[in-house]
Design an enzyme around this catalytic site. Structure first.
Site, mmCIF file in Angstrom:
data_model
loop_
_atom_site.group_PDB
_atom_site.id
_atom_site.type_symbol
_atom_site.label_atom_id
_atom_site.label_comp_id
_atom_site.label_asym_id
_atom_site.label_seq_id
_atom_site.Cartn_x
_atom_site.Cartn_y
_atom_site.Cartn_z
ATOM 1 N N CYS A 1 15.516 6.802 -29.544
ATOM 2 C CA CYS A 1 16.811 6.320 -29.082
ATOM 3 C C CYS A 1 17.675 7.502 -28.610
ATOM 4 O O CYS A 1 17.327 8.177 -27.649
ATOM 5 C CB CYS A 1 17.470 5.506 -30.193
ATOM 6 N N HIS A 2 18.798 7.766 -29.289
ATOM 7 C CA HIS A 2 19.658 8.899 -28.945
ATOM 8 C C HIS A 2 19.231 10.186 -29.658
ATOM 9 O O HIS A 2 19.811 11.236 -29.430
ATOM 10 C CB HIS A 2 21.116 8.592 -29.307
#
Length: 191
Positions: free
Chosen positions: A112-113
């Site tokens: 994800c991030h």
């Protein structure tokens, strides 16, 4: 369940605001395969998870970055979420801890991030990667070759896009931690 990851130790680097399922699902996959997990963070006590934009559960920190050493682990996991990677990417100890896994040729997993920490630690140039769609341009700008697929593996660096990809991501985490060090794992290459 097979115990093929028995004796393998996974450090999970997270701060307040990590996406809960991106920590709990890989943690469970490693533990179900016989491995050990350690939650590493900036401070003692607990860290707060998020479930999307809502607060999730709190998790006990097993070790702080002041005490954690990459040589004590076989691999590193960096969960995503909006806030944890942003906090970690501005912390020099977090960047140094992460970089040490690359120098020691150990697998690193980011979802994800989570790859934002890798960008700030100058670890993505020349690497094939993926991440949440909102950070894919950031990865490109930092020199990564970005692929929009559930999991991208590049010599011990395993990246994934979102919770929807956790099945593929978890399978690769177990596989890569069992393989051990990767001679091709490197910090960065010139583009």
């Amino acid at each position: 369940m097979t115990q093929r990851a028995q004796g393998r130790k996974l450090a999970i680097l997270a701060a307040d605001g990590f996406e809960q399922i991106e920590l709990t699902s890989p943690k469970e996959a490693i533990e179900n395969a016989g491995g050990e997990t350690t939650i590493v963070s900036l401070k003692h006590g607990t860290i707060q998870a998020n479930k999307h934009r809502e607060h999730g559960d709190t998790f006990k920190v097993d070790m702080t970055l002041d005490d954690a050493k990459a040589e004590d682990f076989d691999a590193l996991l960096i969960p995503g979420g909006l806030f944890s990677p942003d906090t970690l990417r501005t912390n020099q100890k977090a960047k140094d801890f992460t970089s040490a896994f690359f120098r020691q040729m150990k697998p690193v997993f980011a979802i994800c991030h989570g790859p934002q920490l890798l960008i700030s630690a100058n670890l993505v140039n020349g690497r094939e990667m993926t991440g949440f769609p909102a950070i894919q341009q950031d990865l490109k700008n930092a020199g990564a070759r970005v692929l929009d697929q559930s999991v991208v593996v590049d010599s011990g660096l395993v990246t994934s896009r979102s919770p929807e990809d956790l099945g593929d991501f978890n399978a690769k985490i177990v596989e890569e931690i069992c393989e051990g060090k990767h001679a091709e794992q490197r910090q960065s290459v010139t583009a």
